[in-house]
Design an enzyme around this catalytic site. Structure first.
Site, PDB file in Angstrom:
ATOM      1  N   HIS A  48      27.266  40.917   0.823  1.00  0.00           N
ATOM      2  CA  HIS A  48      27.861  41.365   2.097  1.00  0.00           C
ATOM      3  C   HIS A  48      29.283  41.857   1.787  1.00  0.00           C
ATOM      4  O   HIS A  48      29.902  41.381   0.840  1.00  0.00           O
ATOM      5  CB  HIS A  48      27.899  40.146   3.025  1.00  0.00           C
ATOM      6  CG  HIS A  48      28.317  40.407   4.424  1.00  0.00           C
ATOM      7  ND1 HIS A  48      29.639  40.523   4.801  1.00  0.00           N
ATOM      8  CD2 HIS A  48      27.602  40.544   5.566  1.00  0.00           C
ATOM      9  CE1 HIS A  48      29.711  40.723   6.105  1.00  0.00           C
ATOM     10  NE2 HIS A  48      28.488  40.733   6.606  1.00  0.00           N
ATOM     11  N   ASP A  84      28.438  32.141  -1.214  1.00  0.00           N
ATOM     12  CA  ASP A  84      28.489  32.578   0.178  1.00  0.00           C
ATOM     13  C   ASP A  84      27.247  31.998   0.859  1.00  0.00           C
ATOM     14  O   ASP A  84      26.126  32.465   0.639  1.00  0.00           O
ATOM     15  CB  ASP A  84      28.498  34.116   0.204  1.00  0.00           C
ATOM     16  CG  ASP A  84      28.279  34.690   1.599  1.00  0.00           C
ATOM     17  OD1 ASP A  84      27.964  33.931   2.531  1.00  0.00           O
ATOM     18  OD2 ASP A  84      28.418  35.921   1.743  1.00  0.00           O
ATOM     19  N   GLN A  96      24.194  32.780   5.242  1.00  0.00           N
ATOM     20  CA  GLN A  96      22.796  32.915   5.691  1.00  0.00           C
ATOM     21  C   GLN A  96      21.926  31.750   5.233  1.00  0.00           C
ATOM     22  O   GLN A  96      20.771  31.647   5.646  1.00  0.00           O
ATOM     23  CB  GLN A  96      22.196  34.232   5.161  1.00  0.00           C
ATOM     24  CG  GLN A  96      22.866  35.479   5.686  1.00  0.00           C
ATOM     25  CD  GLN A  96      22.670  35.683   7.188  1.00  0.00           C
ATOM     26  OE1 GLN A  96      21.806  35.077   7.821  1.00  0.00           O
ATOM     27  NE2 GLN A  96      23.492  36.536   7.769  1.00  0.00           N
ATOM     28  N   LYS A 145      26.481  31.332  12.719  1.00  0.00           N
ATOM     29  CA  LYS A 145      25.144  31.692  12.215  1.00  0.00           C
ATOM     30  C   LYS A 145      24.226  30.471  12.178  1.00  0.00           C
ATOM     31  O   LYS A 145      23.040  30.577  11.868  1.00  0.00           O
ATOM     32  CB  LYS A 145      25.260  32.290  10.814  1.00  0.00           C
ATOM     33  CG  LYS A 145      26.137  33.535  10.813  1.00  0.00           C
ATOM     34  CD  LYS A 145      25.753  34.500   9.756  1.00  0.00           C
ATOM     35  CE  LYS A 145      26.788  35.579   9.587  1.00  0.00           C
ATOM     36  NZ  LYS A 145      26.480  36.791  10.334  1.00  0.00           N
ATOM     37  N   CYS A 196      26.582  45.606   6.846  1.00  0.00           N
ATOM     38  CA  CYS A 196      27.778  45.253   6.051  1.00  0.00           C
ATOM     39  C   CYS A 196      27.417  45.074   4.583  1.00  0.00           C
ATOM     40  O   CYS A 196      27.916  44.152   3.912  1.00  0.00           O
ATOM     41  CB  CYS A 196      28.459  43.992   6.579  1.00  0.00           C
ATOM     42  SG  CYS A 196      29.187  44.217   8.182  1.00  0.00           S
TER      43      CYS A 196
HETATM   44  C1  LIG Z   1      25.649  36.925   3.621  1.00  0.00           C
HETATM   45  C2  LIG Z   1      26.826  36.991   4.544  1.00  0.00           C
HETATM   46  N1  LIG Z   1      28.032  36.703   4.065  1.00  0.00           N
HETATM   47  C3  LIG Z   1      29.124  36.729   4.840  1.00  0.00           C
HETATM   48  C4  LIG Z   1      29.047  37.082   6.156  1.00  0.00           C
HETATM   49  C5  LIG Z   1      30.291  37.115   6.974  1.00  0.00           C
HETATM   50  O1  LIG Z   1      30.282  36.087   7.900  1.00  0.00           O
HETATM   51  P1  LIG Z   1      31.384  36.018   9.041  1.00  0.00           P
HETATM   52  O2  LIG Z   1      31.395  37.343   9.708  1.00  0.00           O
HETATM   53  O3  LIG Z   1      30.896  34.919   9.933  1.00  0.00           O
HETATM   54  O4  LIG Z   1      32.673  35.685   8.385  1.00  0.00           O
HETATM   55  C6  LIG Z   1      27.811  37.412   6.705  1.00  0.00           C
HETATM   56  C7  LIG Z   1      27.692  37.855   8.102  1.00  0.00           C
HETATM   57  O5  LIG Z   1      26.793  38.565   8.472  1.00  0.00           O
HETATM   58  C8  LIG Z   1      26.672  37.353   5.873  1.00  0.00           C
HETATM   59  O6  LIG Z   1      25.467  37.656   6.342  1.00  0.00           O
END
Ligand SMILES: Cc1ncc(COP(=O)(O)O)c(C=O)c1O
Length: 406
Positions: free
Chosen positions: A123, A200, A203, A226, A364
């Protein structure tokens, strides 16, 4: 224990909403999940009965707010199986967690000629903070490839890790492909070469039990929204030994022990990284989300998700001219797809009129789209409250899309 989805759905008031006169079919939980009543109640309860600033007051309400906030930290600690609550830092979400590590650990311990390794399926929030750090310190960003099914090529990742690699930052689960990465193996490889590992987990936590000690990772980032919790709150797990030697992130109240114009003494972790009034209601809401997740019978829930993913995969593959994007052996219930000759935005717009909420675009993950040679995908992402008829409505909507474009 049986997984009673019908009863579970009752806990999510928004699922009773209608959209353009049609029942809401919410298939966008990877973007943000819906919230159970218990989370909504915990937040309003805080503002109705407990609201005061934390850590600073001696009065009753401030003590209650502080207790609620610190209990939430314990809750996250237990949820991730961290060794100590001080290893949990509250942040706005995964994005802030990664930026925090890049700008504190990264600025302090990564320098010219060092390398940072990510993967092709990241992401933007696990790409851009590292690019910014590379610009600041003169480090190099390296990228491990994926194969056509959306699985990480582990041998290639291993070959990219050298003594120059200072940090490996990898997603646990891909938000586009659903792929679950073999974190334990990645950590072992990275640690052999002396690199630290950030995972990260945005998800992963809504779908998988996560044990940071079993994974062996050094940092783990999550977002409350999430995993059935509120927006604006998330957590960064960091090993105590690393947090101790990292400089603070932002300056301000709460992150200090003493301040004078001559010298400021910083607080210890986690306070060192939590400058200013924190998101107390958010932390309490996140704790309620963790309690909600704990009420789900884990095995039955995993079996239900597997069944729904298999059902969804079969159903989508029965739609003519549809190609699934992301077919890794080990994946969560994210179904990305393209329909030949029809732009994903058109798919999303037509489905919306049927009450079906999916996400379309690059999610993203523009570099991943480039790797897949696609401008965008349509993505249906499932959560514990989804049922077979949600998939049926999606598929019926896709036939409608095809009728319109025929
Ligand atoms: C794999 C992953 N990492 C990071 C993020 C970023 O999360 P946040 O926008 O809650 O900071 C997302 C959000 O869609 C994501 O899917």
């Amino acid at each position: 224990m049986k997984f009673d989805v019908a009863r579970l759905r009752e806990q999510f008031p928004i699922l009773k909403e209608t959209v353009y006169g049609k029942p809401l079919t919410y298939l966008d939980s990877a973007a943000t999940s819906q919230k159970p009543q218990s989370v909504i109640d915990a937040i309003s309860q805080f503002f109705l009965k407990e609201n005061a600033n934390v850590h600073r007051g001696v009065h009753y309400l401030s003590e209650r707010a502080t207790e609620g906030y610190e209990n939430a930290r314990h809750k996250v600690q237990q949820f991730l199986n961290a060794e100590h609550p001080d290893e949990i830092i509250f942040v706005r979400g995964t994005t802030e967690a990664i930026n925090l590590v890049a700008q504190t650990y990264g600025r302090a311990f990564i320098g010219t000629g060092d390398e940072i390794l990510i993967t092709e399926m990241e992401h933007h929030s696990n790409i851009v903070p590292w690019q910014m750090l590379c610009e600041q310190v003169g480090a190099k960003l390296c990228v491990a490839p994926i194969d056509d099914s959306g699985e990480l090529v582990l041998e290639a990742l291993e070959a990219l890790i050298t003594s120059k690699t200072k940090i490996v930052s990898v997603t646990h689960v891909s938000n586009v492909l659903g792929t679950i990465n073999p974190i334990q193996q990645i950590v072992e490889i990275a640690h052999t070469h002396g690199a630290v590992v950030l995972v990260d987990g945005a998800q992963a936590v809504p779908h998988l039990p996560v044990d940071v000690r079993a994974l062996g990772c050094d940092f783990y980032a999550i977002s409350g929204h999430k995993m059935y919790g509120p927006t604006g709150i998330g957590a960064l797990y960091g090993k105590a030994s690393l947090l101790e030697k990292m400089p603070p992130y932002q300056g301000g109240g709460d992150m200090i022990l003493s301040v004078s114009f001559e010298k400021t003494i910083y607080n210890k972790a986690p306070n060192k990284f939590e400058a200013g009034t924190p998101n107390m209601a958010g932390a309490i809401g996140l704790a309620a989300a963790i309690s909600f997740l704990a009420t789900l019978p884990q095995d039955a829930r995993a079996a239900e998700e597997k069944d729904l993913l298999a059902y969804g995969t079969r159903a989508l593959l029965s739609v003519p001219c549809l190609r699934l994007i992301g077919t890794a052996c080990s994946k969560i219930s994210v179904l990305s797809f393209v329909l030949e000759g029809i732009h994903p935005h058109d798919i999303g717009t037509i489905l919306d009129r049927e009450g079906v909420a999916i996400r379309t675009g690059h999610h993203c993950a523009q570099p991943l789209m480039k790797r897949l040679q696609l401008p965008a995908t349509a993505r249906a992402s499932l959560a514990c409250y989804n049922i077979h008829s949600d998939i049926d409505r999606l598929v019926a909507g896709l036939y409608k899309v095809q009728e319109i474009f025929r």
